[in-house]
Design an enzyme around this catalytic site. Structure first.
Site, PDB file in Angstrom:
ATOM      1  N   SER A 168       0.836  -1.195   0.000  1.00  0.00           N
ATOM      2  CA  SER A 168       0.000   0.000   0.000  1.00  0.00           C
ATOM      3  C   SER A 168       0.878   1.254   0.000  1.00  0.00           C
ATOM      4  O   SER A 168       1.698   1.425  -0.887  1.00  0.00           O
ATOM      5  CB  SER A 168      -0.965  -0.043   1.191  1.00  0.00           C
ATOM      6  N   ASP A 264      -9.326  -5.287  -5.183  1.00  0.00           N
ATOM      7  CA  ASP A 264      -8.692  -4.092  -4.648  1.00  0.00           C
ATOM      8  C   ASP A 264      -8.930  -2.928  -5.608  1.00  0.00           C
ATOM      9  O   ASP A 264      -8.639  -3.036  -6.805  1.00  0.00           O
ATOM     10  CB  ASP A 264      -7.196  -4.343  -4.468  1.00  0.00           C
ATOM     11  N   HIS A 296      -7.622  -5.541  -0.754  1.00  0.00           N
ATOM     12  CA  HIS A 296      -6.417  -4.788  -0.428  1.00  0.00           C
ATOM     13  C   HIS A 296      -5.696  -5.371   0.789  1.00  0.00           C
ATOM     14  O   HIS A 296      -6.305  -5.625   1.823  1.00  0.00           O
ATOM     15  CB  HIS A 296      -6.809  -3.328  -0.162  1.00  0.00           C
TER      16      HIS A 296
END
Length: 323
Positions: A168, A264, A296
């Site tokens: 991320s 995601d 995610h």
């Protein structure tokens, strides 16, 4: 993971960027995830030992260092430098989530690892998280000649096989540290590759699966970026949209691993990154892993699941493959 509530329920809330952070009008900051601290460990299950060490005395910054226990006294291992996620504003290198994952990664990949605890936004806006992570790489590089302050690195780090990794926002950071390395280099250090797991890249115009997403969610992701980088030119800033970076070909490594997930919202940004990098003139190799049916950073919450184990095996193969 991205389920933003842009309509603050309380009158004293200035900005609600759930699931990461809430900012209050009186200046208070409430971080919603990653507040627990796991101590370093001597883990009998994974046979990995860890300890916390200072990498910047000036900024009073520490990192967590990991080393497999069953390593010969003179054995050199690839060095993995990991940046945690959390929208630049939450989580830490010391949270149970990241301690457990990096512990597992070190055990499976048989690497020595540095998990970087960088200063977070909004108190320390971008480029501070980038600069802190660069400082951690420089601190690691001070051990190239075997006379640095940390013996684990002196004895066991192979500086010809350095990997930058993150998920991320941490994937965003790993990319930018590799970009800086491409420009500045460090004597005795070779960044072989980068591992980007669901990297946080974005853009002004919706692409792919973003077109069908709720507007408030899209605005939430954009708002998180503007919180992180108040001086940004917007979501086509190369810092958040590397597809707009005219210098992308100077990425300072020879191979890239990018993992994206079917469910995601950031999936298509990761794929666009790979596509743009291929066309940029960069001469390295790109490995893409598309994970079906997952969202995610699922690997952090389901590390023993079939897909998480498969991704971990691919990362291990990427690190130990030819480069």
């Amino acid at each position: 993971m991205f389920s933003f509530n842009m309509d603050a329920a309380k009158a004293d809330v200035a900005r609600d960027l759930s699931p990461f952070i809430i900012l209050y009008k009186d200046g208070r900051i409430e971080r919603l995830i990653g507040n627990e601290i796991a101590p370093p460990s001597d883990d009998p299950k994974s046979n990995v030992q860890s300890k916390d060490v200072v990498y910047s005395k000036e900024a009073r910054l520490s990192c967590r260092l990991y080393l497999p226990k069953r390593v010969n006294p003179t054995e050199k291992l690839p060095l993995l430098i990991y940046a945690h996620g959390g929208g630049f504003c939450a989580e830490s290198a010391f949270s149970p989530t990241y301690h457990n994952y990096v512990n597992l990664l070190v055990a499976e990949a048989k690497v020595i690892a540095i998990s970087v605890d960088y200063r977070r936004v909004p108190e320390h806006p971008i480029p501070v998280p980038y600069d802190d992570s660069w400082a951690a790489l420089n601190w690691a590089a001070s051990h190239v000649n075997g006379d640095g302050p940390e013996e684990w690195l002196n004895k066991h780090a192979d500086f010809s096989k350095v990997f930058l990794a993150g998920d991320s926002a941490g994937g965003n950071i790993a990319h930018h540290v590799a970009m800086r390395f491409g420009q500045e280099k460090l004597n005795g250090v070779r960044v072989s590759g980068i591992v980007l797991i669901n990297p946080y890249f974005w853009g002004e115009e919706p692409i792919g699966n973003e077109v069908n997403e709720l507007e408030r969610v899209l605005k939430g992701i954009s708002a998180t970026w503007h919180l992180a980088c108040p001086q940004t030119s917007g979501c086509d800033d190369p810092l958040i949209n590397p597809a707009k970076d005219p210098n992308l070909s100077s990425l300072g490594c020879s191979k890239v691993f990018v993992a994206v997930c079917e469910e995601d919202l950031l999936r298509d940004r990761g794929l666009l990154y790979c596509k743009t990098l291929k066309k940029s003139g960069w001469s390295g190799e790109i490995e893409i892993m598309e994970v079906k049916g997952e969202g995610h950073v699922f690997h952090l919450f389901k590390p023993t699941s079939f897909n998480a184990v498969a991704m971990l095996k691919n990362i291990v193969s990427f690190i130990h493959g030819q480069n």
